[in-house]
Design an enzyme around this catalytic site. Structure first.
Site, PDB file in Angstrom:
ATOM      1  N   SER A  20      38.860  42.361  43.120  1.00 18.29           N
ATOM      2  CA  SER A  20      40.032  42.448  41.476  1.00 18.29           C
ATOM      3  C   SER A  20      40.531  41.220  41.209  1.00 18.29           C
ATOM      4  O   SER A  20      41.471  41.153  40.230  1.00 18.29           O
ATOM      5  CB  SER A  20      40.875  43.601  42.369  1.00 18.29           C
ATOM      6  OG  SER A  20      41.185  43.570  42.921  1.00 18.29           O
ATOM      7  N   CYS A  82      35.889  43.541  47.239  1.00 20.95           N
ATOM      8  CA  CYS A  82      36.479  44.688  47.065  1.00 20.95           C
ATOM      9  C   CYS A  82      36.331  45.562  47.481  1.00 20.95           C
ATOM     10  O   CYS A  82      35.739  46.889  47.438  1.00 20.95           O
ATOM     11  CB  CYS A  82      36.678  44.709  45.472  1.00 20.95           C
ATOM     12  SG  CYS A  82      37.756  45.948  44.767  1.00 20.95           S
ATOM     13  N   GLU A 161      50.164  38.393  46.504  1.00 21.91           N
ATOM     14  CA  GLU A 161      49.073  37.988  45.847  1.00 21.91           C
ATOM     15  C   GLU A 161      51.107  37.550  44.665  1.00 21.91           C
ATOM     16  O   GLU A 161      50.343  35.737  44.663  1.00 21.91           O
ATOM     17  CB  GLU A 161      49.338  38.744  44.156  1.00 21.91           C
ATOM     18  CG  GLU A 161      47.688  39.081  44.324  1.00 21.91           C
ATOM     19  CD  GLU A 161      46.667  39.361  43.784  1.00 21.91           C
ATOM     20  OE1 GLU A 161      46.985  39.290  42.553  1.00 21.91           O
ATOM     21  OE2 GLU A 161      45.378  39.351  44.251  1.00 21.91           O
ATOM     22  N   CYS A 193      41.608  46.295  52.890  1.00 22.10           N
ATOM     23  CA  CYS A 193      41.732  45.534  51.502  1.00 22.10           C
ATOM     24  C   CYS A 193      41.659  43.968  51.665  1.00 22.10           C
ATOM     25  O   CYS A 193      41.991  43.386  52.820  1.00 22.10           O
ATOM     26  CB  CYS A 193      42.387  45.821  50.914  1.00 22.10           C
ATOM     27  SG  CYS A 193      43.328  45.121  49.538  1.00 22.10           S
ATOM     28  N   HIS A 195      43.113  41.635  50.822  1.00 19.95           N
ATOM     29  CA  HIS A 195      44.378  40.772  50.758  1.00 19.95           C
ATOM     30  C   HIS A 195      44.692  40.656  51.924  1.00 19.95           C
ATOM     31  O   HIS A 195      45.566  39.933  52.749  1.00 19.95           O
ATOM     32  CB  HIS A 195      45.001  41.069  49.357  1.00 19.95           C
ATOM     33  CG  HIS A 195      44.677  41.089  48.342  1.00 19.95           C
ATOM     34  ND1 HIS A 195      43.894  41.533  47.761  1.00 19.95           N
ATOM     35  CD2 HIS A 195      45.588  40.905  47.329  1.00 19.95           C
ATOM     36  CE1 HIS A 195      43.271  41.043  46.302  1.00 19.95           C
ATOM     37  NE2 HIS A 195      44.747  40.475  46.135  1.00 19.95           N
TER      38      HIS A 195
END
Length: 280
Positions: A20, A82, A161, A193, A195
Site C-alpha cells: 500500500s 502488505c 511514514e 504490518c 511497516h
C-alpha cells in the site's frame, strides 16, 4: 487457485512486489538479502495508502489493478507485501492469476505457531488485518494449544511514514498499544504490518527480551526462496550490469518515496516512477 502456467515463467524474469505504500520495502530488503540474484519490480500505492482502514472490496480492487500492472513486466511471481492485502485479497487474486503468488500472513503465522512456549501469541497490525482474523485462523489451524491476542495499532503506519522511528511520540503510542499484551504475558509477538519492522528496536525495548518478535518480511523472503527453488525458478546468475535490476514505481510522491526507500535499502535507489494505477 488457477493452475500455474509454467510455460510463461522464466528464471531470469523479475519478481513483482507490491504494498500500500513504503512498508513493503522491508520485504524487498529481505528478498535482496536472501535471494540476491533476483530482479525486482516494486509498486507502492502511495496515493491510496493506508489500506488498513479500507473495505475488503476496495483493497481487492486496488490489488487487482496492481497485479495487472506488474504482469506487464512478465514477472515470474508476485509477493503481496502488505498484510491487509494478503488478508483481504490474496485468495481472490490467486483465483484469477496463473503465476505463483505469496502473501505475508502465512509465513509469519507459521513461525509464531512454532516458536511460542507458553501458547500466548500477540498480533499487532492495521485495523483491517486484525478485523480479517486471518492470523488467528492460520495459527490455530497449525497449533490448537495457543491463544492469539490481536491489537490494532492504526497510528503506527503514519508515524513510520513520517520517519518518526525513534521518537518520544512513537514510544508513548507504542506503550499505550502494547501494555495490554504485556499484561497478558504473551511470549511471541507478530509484527503484522510490513511497516512495523522499522520500529523493531522500539517494540523490542517495550516488550522486553522474553518476547520473540516475528518479522513476517523475513519469513516471507525465506518462503519465497523455497517456493522458487521448488518450481526451479531461482535465478542462477546475477543480472547483468545495467539491466534495471531493481525498479520502483509508485502512484504518487515519487521523490518522497525515494528518500524513504534510501533510508531502508542501502543500494542507492536513484529514482522511482509515478504511474496512474487507475489505468489498470
Amino acid at each position: 487457485m488457477t493452475e500455474i502456467n509454467r510455460a510463461l515463467l522464466r528464471k531470469d524474469a523479475p519478481i513483482g512486489v507490491f504494498d500500500s505504500g513504503v512498508g513493503g520495502l522491508t520485504v524487498v530488503r529481505e528478498i535482496m538479502r536472501q535471494i540476491p540474484n533476483e530482479k525486482i519490480i516494486y509498486f507502492g500505492d502511495t496515493a491510496r495508502v493506508p489500506y488498513g482502514s479500507k473495505s475488503q472490496d476496495t483493497v481487492t480492487r486496488f490489488s487487482g489493478q496492481i497485479v495487472r500492472f506488474l504482469r506487464t513486466f512478465q514477472v515470474k511471481t508476485i509477493v503481496v507485501a502488505c498484510n491487509t492485502a494478503s488478508a483481504y485479497a490474496l485468495d481472490a487474486l490467486e483465483k484469477d492469476t496463473d503465476i505463483p503468488m505469496i502473501g505475508v500472513v502465512k509465513p509469519g503465522a507459521n513461525v509464531a505457531a512454532d516458536v511460542t512456549r507458553n501458547g500466548r501469541i500477540g498480533v499487532i497490525a492495521t485495523e483491517a488485518t486484525i478485523g480479517s482474523r486471518m492470523y488467528p485462523k492460520y495459527i490455530e489451524e497449525l497449533n490448537k494449544n495457543v491463544t492469539v491476542y490481536c491489537k490494532a495499532c492504526p497510528l503506527f503506519v503514519p508515524l513510520i511514514e513520517e520517519g518518526l522511528w525513534e521518537d518520544p511520540v512513537t514510544d508513548e503510542i507504542s506503550r499505550r498499544y502494547l501494555t495490554e499484551l504485556i499484561d497478558i504475558d504473551i511470549d511471541t509477538l507478530i509484527l503484522g504490518c510490513t511497516h512495523y519492522p522499522l520500529i523493531r528496536s522500539t517494540l523490542r525495548r517495550i516488550m522486553g527480551d522474553g518476547v520473540t518478535l516475528v518479522n513476517p518480511a523475513y519469513e516471507t523472503a525465506i518462503e519465497l526462496r523455497e517456493m522458487l527453488a521448488g518450481l526451479e525458478l531461482l535465478n542462477d546468475e546475477p543480472p547483468a550490469l545495467g539491466s534495471n535490476r531493481y525498479q520502483f514505481y509508485v502512484s504518487d510522491k515519487a521523490e518522497k518515496f525515494v528518500r524513504f526507500a534510501n533510508s531502508i535499502i542501502k543500494y542507492g535507489i536513484l529514482s522511482a516512477k509515478s504511474i496512474n494505477i487507475e489505468e489498470y
